[in-house]
Structure formats: C-alpha cells, structure tokens
Design a protein around this motif. Sequence first.
Motif, PDB file in Angstrom:
ATOM      1  N   GLY A  28     -35.527 -22.448  -3.333  1.00  0.00           N
ATOM      2  CA  GLY A  28     -35.623 -21.499  -4.438  1.00  0.00           C
ATOM      3  C   GLY A  28     -34.641 -21.779  -5.556  1.00  0.00           C
ATOM      4  O   GLY A  28     -34.616 -21.061  -6.560  1.00  0.00           O
ATOM      5  N   ILE A  29     -33.815 -22.816  -5.418  1.00  0.00           N
ATOM      6  CA  ILE A  29     -32.830 -23.194  -6.435  1.00  0.00           C
ATOM      7  C   ILE A  29     -33.453 -24.238  -7.345  1.00  0.00           C
ATOM      8  O   ILE A  29     -33.822 -25.327  -6.898  1.00  0.00           O
ATOM      9  N   LYS A  30     -33.570 -23.926  -8.616  1.00  0.00           N
ATOM     10  CA  LYS A  30     -34.284 -24.779  -9.566  1.00  0.00           C
ATOM     11  C   LYS A  30     -33.289 -25.533 -10.438  1.00  0.00           C
ATOM     12  O   LYS A  30     -32.378 -24.942 -11.004  1.00  0.00           O
ATOM     13  N   ASN A  31     -33.527 -26.843 -10.529  1.00  0.00           N
ATOM     14  CA  ASN A  31     -32.690 -27.693 -11.368  1.00  0.00           C
ATOM     15  C   ASN A  31     -33.570 -28.578 -12.233  1.00  0.00           C
ATOM     16  O   ASN A  31     -34.636 -29.046 -11.803  1.00  0.00           O
ATOM     17  N   PHE A  88     -25.104 -17.036  -6.802  1.00  0.00           N
ATOM     18  CA  PHE A  88     -24.572 -17.995  -5.847  1.00  0.00           C
ATOM     19  C   PHE A  88     -23.892 -19.133  -6.588  1.00  0.00           C
ATOM     20  O   PHE A  88     -24.115 -19.370  -7.782  1.00  0.00           O
ATOM     21  N   LEU A  89     -23.054 -19.853  -5.850  1.00  0.00           N
ATOM     22  CA  LEU A  89     -22.400 -21.066  -6.329  1.00  0.00           C
ATOM     23  C   LEU A  89     -23.133 -22.270  -5.750  1.00  0.00           C
ATOM     24  O   LEU A  89     -23.473 -22.292  -4.560  1.00  0.00           O
ATOM     25  N   GLU A  90     -23.357 -23.274  -6.602  1.00  0.00           N
ATOM     26  CA  GLU A  90     -24.031 -24.479  -6.137  1.00  0.00           C
ATOM     27  C   GLU A  90     -23.162 -25.690  -6.441  1.00  0.00           C
ATOM     28  O   GLU A  90     -22.733 -25.902  -7.573  1.00  0.00           O
ATOM     29  N   LEU A  91     -22.908 -26.497  -5.407  1.00  0.00           N
ATOM     30  CA  LEU A  91     -22.130 -27.723  -5.518  1.00  0.00           C
ATOM     31  C   LEU A  91     -23.082 -28.904  -5.332  1.00  0.00           C
ATOM     32  O   LEU A  91     -23.789 -28.982  -4.322  1.00  0.00           O
ATOM     33  N   ASN A  92     -23.108 -29.814  -6.319  1.00  0.00           N
ATOM     34  CA  ASN A  92     -24.006 -30.975  -6.271  1.00  0.00           C
ATOM     35  C   ASN A  92     -23.225 -32.261  -6.444  1.00  0.00           C
ATOM     36  O   ASN A  92     -22.240 -32.317  -7.181  1.00  0.00           O
ATOM     37  N   TYR A  93     -23.697 -33.297  -5.748  1.00  0.00           N
ATOM     38  CA  TYR A  93     -23.167 -34.638  -5.949  1.00  0.00           C
ATOM     39  C   TYR A  93     -24.349 -35.608  -6.020  1.00  0.00           C
ATOM     40  O   TYR A  93     -25.240 -35.589  -5.157  1.00  0.00           O
ATOM     41  N   ASP A  94     -24.364 -36.443  -7.078  1.00  0.00           N
ATOM     42  CA  ASP A  94     -25.428 -37.432  -7.277  1.00  0.00           C
ATOM     43  C   ASP A  94     -24.827 -38.819  -7.383  1.00  0.00           C
ATOM     44  O   ASP A  94     -23.861 -39.035  -8.125  1.00  0.00           O
ATOM     45  N   TRP A  95     -25.429 -39.755  -6.654  1.00  0.00           N
ATOM     46  CA  TRP A  95     -25.060 -41.170  -6.767  1.00  0.00           C
ATOM     47  C   TRP A  95     -26.311 -41.962  -7.098  1.00  0.00           C
ATOM     48  O   TRP A  95     -27.344 -41.858  -6.424  1.00  0.00           O
ATOM     49  N   ASN A  96     -26.257 -42.754  -8.164  1.00  0.00           N
ATOM     50  CA  ASN A  96     -27.389 -43.570  -8.605  1.00  0.00           C
ATOM     51  C   ASN A  96     -26.934 -44.999  -8.844  1.00  0.00           C
ATOM     52  O   ASN A  96     -25.860 -45.227  -9.414  1.00  0.00           O
ATOM     53  N   LYS A  97     -27.755 -45.929  -8.424  1.00  0.00           N
ATOM     54  CA  LYS A  97     -27.482 -47.343  -8.706  1.00  0.00           C
ATOM     55  C   LYS A  97     -28.803 -48.036  -9.029  1.00  0.00           C
ATOM     56  O   LYS A  97     -29.785 -47.904  -8.296  1.00  0.00           O
ATOM     57  N   SER A  98     -28.783 -48.785 -10.129  1.00  0.00           N
ATOM     58  CA  SER A  98     -29.967 -49.552 -10.519  1.00  0.00           C
ATOM     59  C   SER A  98     -29.547 -50.967 -10.875  1.00  0.00           C
ATOM     60  O   SER A  98     -28.521 -51.175 -11.525  1.00  0.00           O
ATOM     61  N   THR A  99     -30.298 -51.936 -10.412  1.00  0.00           N
ATOM     62  CA  THR A  99     -30.039 -53.338 -10.725  1.00  0.00           C
ATOM     63  C   THR A  99     -31.317 -53.951 -11.290  1.00  0.00           C
ATOM     64  O   THR A  99     -32.418 -53.664 -10.810  1.00  0.00           O
ATOM     65  N   LEU A 125     -20.338 -28.191 -10.363  1.00  0.00           N
ATOM     66  CA  LEU A 125     -20.176 -26.887  -9.730  1.00  0.00           C
ATOM     67  C   LEU A 125     -20.756 -25.856 -10.683  1.00  0.00           C
ATOM     68  O   LEU A 125     -20.332 -25.762 -11.835  1.00  0.00           O
ATOM     69  N   THR A 126     -21.745 -25.086 -10.213  1.00  0.00           N
ATOM     70  CA  THR A 126     -22.488 -24.196 -11.088  1.00  0.00           C
ATOM     71  C   THR A 126     -22.580 -22.803 -10.496  1.00  0.00           C
ATOM     72  O   THR A 126     -22.861 -22.640  -9.295  1.00  0.00           O
ATOM     73  N   LEU A 127     -22.333 -21.797 -11.340  1.00  0.00           N
ATOM     74  CA  LEU A 127     -22.563 -20.405 -10.974  1.00  0.00           C
ATOM     75  C   LEU A 127     -23.918 -20.003 -11.524  1.00  0.00           C
ATOM     76  O   LEU A 127     -24.164 -20.097 -12.727  1.00  0.00           O
ATOM     77  N   LYS A 128     -24.810 -19.574 -10.640  1.00  0.00           N
ATOM     78  CA  LYS A 128     -26.169 -19.227 -11.049  1.00  0.00           C
ATOM     79  C   LYS A 128     -26.487 -17.790 -10.660  1.00  0.00           C
ATOM     80  O   LYS A 128     -26.063 -17.308  -9.604  1.00  0.00           O
ATOM     81  N   GLY A 129     -27.242 -17.154 -11.532  1.00  0.00           N
ATOM     82  CA  GLY A 129     -27.676 -15.779 -11.262  1.00  0.00           C
ATOM     83  C   GLY A 129     -29.061 -15.547 -11.816  1.00  0.00           C
ATOM     84  O   GLY A 129     -29.454 -16.155 -12.810  1.00  0.00           O
ATOM     85  N   ARG A 130     -29.801 -14.675 -11.174  1.00  0.00           N
ATOM     86  CA  ARG A 130     -31.142 -14.356 -11.645  1.00  0.00           C
ATOM     87  C   ARG A 130     -31.419 -12.867 -11.431  1.00  0.00           C
ATOM     88  O   ARG A 130     -30.940 -12.251 -10.468  1.00  0.00           O
ATOM     89  N   VAL A 184     -23.792 -21.172 -15.389  1.00  0.00           N
ATOM     90  CA  VAL A 184     -22.497 -21.517 -15.973  1.00  0.00           C
ATOM     91  C   VAL A 184     -21.833 -22.509 -15.032  1.00  0.00           C
ATOM     92  O   VAL A 184     -21.729 -22.240 -13.826  1.00  0.00           O
ATOM     93  N   GLY A 185     -21.411 -23.665 -15.565  1.00  0.00           N
ATOM     94  CA  GLY A 185     -20.820 -24.627 -14.656  1.00  0.00           C
ATOM     95  C   GLY A 185     -20.079 -25.741 -15.365  1.00  0.00           C
ATOM     96  O   GLY A 185     -20.009 -25.794 -16.598  1.00  0.00           O
ATOM     97  N   ILE A 186     -19.518 -26.623 -14.559  1.00  0.00           N
ATOM     98  CA  ILE A 186     -18.804 -27.796 -15.051  1.00  0.00           C
ATOM     99  C   ILE A 186     -19.395 -29.033 -14.367  1.00  0.00           C
ATOM    100  O   ILE A 186     -19.937 -28.955 -13.260  1.00  0.00           O
ATOM    101  N   GLN A 187     -19.254 -30.185 -15.057  1.00  0.00           N
ATOM    102  CA  GLN A 187     -19.825 -31.414 -14.536  1.00  0.00           C
ATOM    103  C   GLN A 187     -18.933 -32.588 -14.909  1.00  0.00           C
ATOM    104  O   GLN A 187     -18.402 -32.643 -16.027  1.00  0.00           O
TER     105      GLN A 187
END
Length: 581
Positions: free
Chosen positions: A210-213, A510-521, A560-565, A573-576
Amino acid sequence: MRNLPLLLLLLLCFAAGAQQPLTVKGTVVDTAGQPLSGVTIKYRTDLDSAFSISDKSGAFSFSRKMTANFWITATYTGLRSFEEAYAVNNRTIFQIPPIMLVPASAEMDSILITSIRPVLVKEDTVQFDARAYKVREGAPVEDVIKKLPGVTVDKDGNIETQGKKVTRVRVNGKDFFGGDVQTATQNLPAEVIENIQIIDDYGDQANLTGIKNGEPEKIININTQRNRNRGNFGNATAAVGNEGRFAGNIFVNNFHDERQMSVLGAINNTNANLFNFNGGGRGGGARGANLGSESRGGSGGAGITLSKSIGLNYRDKWGENISVYGSYSFSSRSTDITSSTFSQDINPQNIRNTQRESKSSNSSYNHRLTWNVEYAMDSLNYIKVSPYASYSSSDNAGRSRSEISRAKYYTLNNSISFSDSKSPSAGGSILYNHKFGRRGRNFSANMSFDFSDNEGDRYSNNAYQNIDSNGGLSVRDTTQMQSIYTQSKNNRSNVRLSYAEPLNANATTFLELNYDWNKSTTESVREVNDLQDSAGKVRFFNDDQSNHYNYSFTTNRASLTLKGRSEKYNYNVGIQAQPSS
C-alpha cells in the motif's frame, strides 16, 4: 399395340392431375365479426412454408403444391395467436372457416428491473461495467473500450486515458501475453467480460504494502464473467483477395477456473497489423523483452510484407499458495520492396532531374518467453520470481541506382548493401515481502538483472561517376566499399530495500526507509574496414570511423520519508542522499 395411345393418354391425364396446385383461402375477424387487416398468416407443411398478410377485408390466400395436410398460424399484436391443422382430402381449393382472434390476457408477465452502475471509482481504480456499453455480437473488447468516457483508441489499437498511454493489459489480475495491449483488447470477445478497470499501478511492491512511490503507469485489467471461467471459446477469420493477397487469424481459449490457456496466431501478406507482442511496464512479465519497431510482428509498411505470428499464454494455480503465469511468442516478417521515382527541380537558372530505382529484401524473426511465479508462503511472507528471455534476428539486402542530371553536370550512383543482426536478451526480477505482526510494519527486497547484446554486420558498395562538361570534359569515378561491424552490450543490476514503520494505530502515518543500489555497464564497438576488392580479402582498418567505448555507472541512494494519508490529502516529507561513481 392398339392400346398404346390409350395408355399414353391416361399417363398424361395423371401427370396433369398431379401438377394441379392447392389454393388455400380464408379470412380473419375479431370477436365482433369485423375483418382484421395486417394479420400475419403462416402456411406450413412438413416440406414447405409461406407467409402472407391479411388485406383490408381480412382475406388471405396461398397457392402451393398439393399436399395431404397443412397448418395455418395467425398472429397479431395484442391478440391471442391462432394455430390449426387441416386435412386437404384431395381438394384443389380449400376454404378455411373464418379465423377469430380474441384479445390476449391483460395479465402481464412479471418484470425484473435491475440497475447498472456504469462507472465506479475506487481510489486508484476506475471500473466500468461492460453491460452499460452495448456492442455488436461477436465484437472484441476494444469496441467496448472505445465507448468508455475519457478513453481514446487510435487506429493501431493504442489506448490513452487522462493524457497517458496504457502500457499493460491484465486479465483477471494477471498479465496476458506479457501485458501486451492489442493482443488482449483486439482478440478477447466482449461477451465474456464483466467489467474493465483502468488502474494507476505503482508496481507489485505497492500492491502488497500500500506504499506508493514514483509515478504510476496506466494499466487495464479485464475481469471475465465468473460463469464464463469454464469452457472453450475463440474466433477465426480468413480472407482472400486479388493479386494473391490473403489474411487469416485464429484465437482459441480454454478456461477452467484458475487454469487458463490461450493460443493465437495470424498470417497475412496485406501489410496489416498482426499481434503486437511488445508488452511493457514494470513488475516482471515482458520487461526488457524488446520486440518493438521493425522486429515486432506489426504492420508491414511499404512493399509487400508476409507476416506470421503465433503465441501461447498460460496461467494456473499450483496448490493453495503458488500461482504461475507466462507466455511464449514468435513473430516473423519478410518484406520485398521495389520502387522507381522520378523528380524534377525547376529553377530558371538550373533544371535538375533525378531518376532513382531501388529493390530491397528484409526479413526478421523474434522469440520471447516470459514467466512469473508467485509464492505466498503464509499470510506474512510473499515472494515473486519473474524471468524472461528474448531473441531477435534480421537480414537485409538492397540495391539501388540513381541518376542526377543538370546543365553540364551528371552524377551516377550504384549502391549495393547487405546486413544482418542478432539481439539476444535475458533477465528477471525477484521480489520478497514480509509483513510484521503490527499493522503497517513491512519489509521488502526487490532485485533485478537485465542483459542485452545487439550485434550486426553490414557490407556496402557505393560507386559514383561524376561528369562535368563545364569548360571541358571532366570525368571522376569514386568507389567506396566498406565492412562495418557493430556490437552493443548492456548489463543492468538493481537492488532495492525498503522498511516501513507505522506511527499510529491505523497506519495512516508512517516512516519509510529506502536504500537503492544500481549498476549499469555498457560496451559499444564500431569497427569499419575499407575494402579494396568485393571479396573483402584486402582490407584496411578505418580508424577515423571506428570507435570502442566501455563504461559503467553505479549509484547508491538512501532516503528517509515521513508519509501520511487522509481522505482529502496525502503528504510526503523526507531527505535523500545519493553519491555516484
């Protein structure tokens, strides 16, 4: 012999009697004995039938072949129908007693009134009831979609709604032929459809948590009627025209609750659209299976194109916890083009004529396989695996001749070219999701890998002859023969980890913590060789027109994002942070 004329006379009399017609006459009256006009009268035997309408005097008549028995039926709106059988008894003119039609019973049959809600809005979903949009019998789902408010369908079957293109189609919640739009909408019959849903889809992870990004993609989900989920249905067409043109396609389905199989195929040489196996979008299925542009089994364009296409879609549920679905598709195209053009550029100072003739032959083949496995281990743990593979190849050959002439100048060009290419690709994704005991607390991991390798060879031979008679005769001949090899390899890997912690009991904040790693060659190679003979035995490497690139790009992103609905609004509201290399 003296009895022969008498025998012939008897036979002629018998034949004449056998050929006599039967004339049936009658009248229709009401309960007051007044004639009724406009009554439909049907005459029927075991081998024959005919219709008539009573005239203003209530009379009617039939002239038919002699028969032993016949039936008469009389019908009139608001009056009770009449039907009676009659025996002819060798009469050539049969007068029926007056037929009296009496009023029908005033008691009406019971009427069941049901209401249909054409449109139902559910947050990110707009649902249309198929019963509210009538189409002709045997029409495809596309005809229903064309009638939906706010939805447009172009001549190629592409669908747009709210200014966005629909990128994927599902049937009963699962991708159909890799999510391809036209394959589903142009082949599924409208009569089996219960409703059509237009959805803002945020991906598999959002559907679970149910968390939309990010930005959603527009997809269509077609739900079939429950009573049509068992049985066989399909359609087939064939057409033949002049000059050897033909077309045909077949679409067959076998549904048995969760197990659903569909087979489709088509062939034509009319340059018409075939099935487009270029489904797209996130969430497994056809992602990365690029059968678009000239590689797909699409429209033939110029020339005469022989197009063939076949596909299989499968869906089932293995036990209580495992769902599987996938598809295989194959398409091929071969095109022959012959053209001849003449153009003239008129200028008071200079008139230029251009004559060009060309002939080319092109062929391409494509394979694609998609597969999806969804495993709900229990109510808290879910995993989805979505591999895919595709392979395409093409061969092209062309020959052209062009002449350009103007005052005192003449140019002749003869060109020959051959090329071939192959493009394998493969990859997949794995999604794991875990729900904790507290509502809204959730952890998910999504990993994906994509690989593609496009490789091609091209040979070209261009011969130029330039004649300049301005101030003397000058002839210059130029020949350029080249062999060009290209290759482009791409690898892309992605890992995404996400954790959500609810801050209130109903999990609306709720608070949502995300980590993304991408590599392209990417490795790109272009090697050009200048040839000294048509056999290519003597060649020189052309360094100026050749290149070789090899580069990679890696990103790490944490947020780190604070989300409300709420019912009226949502907020984020968050930082990246994102270092890159």
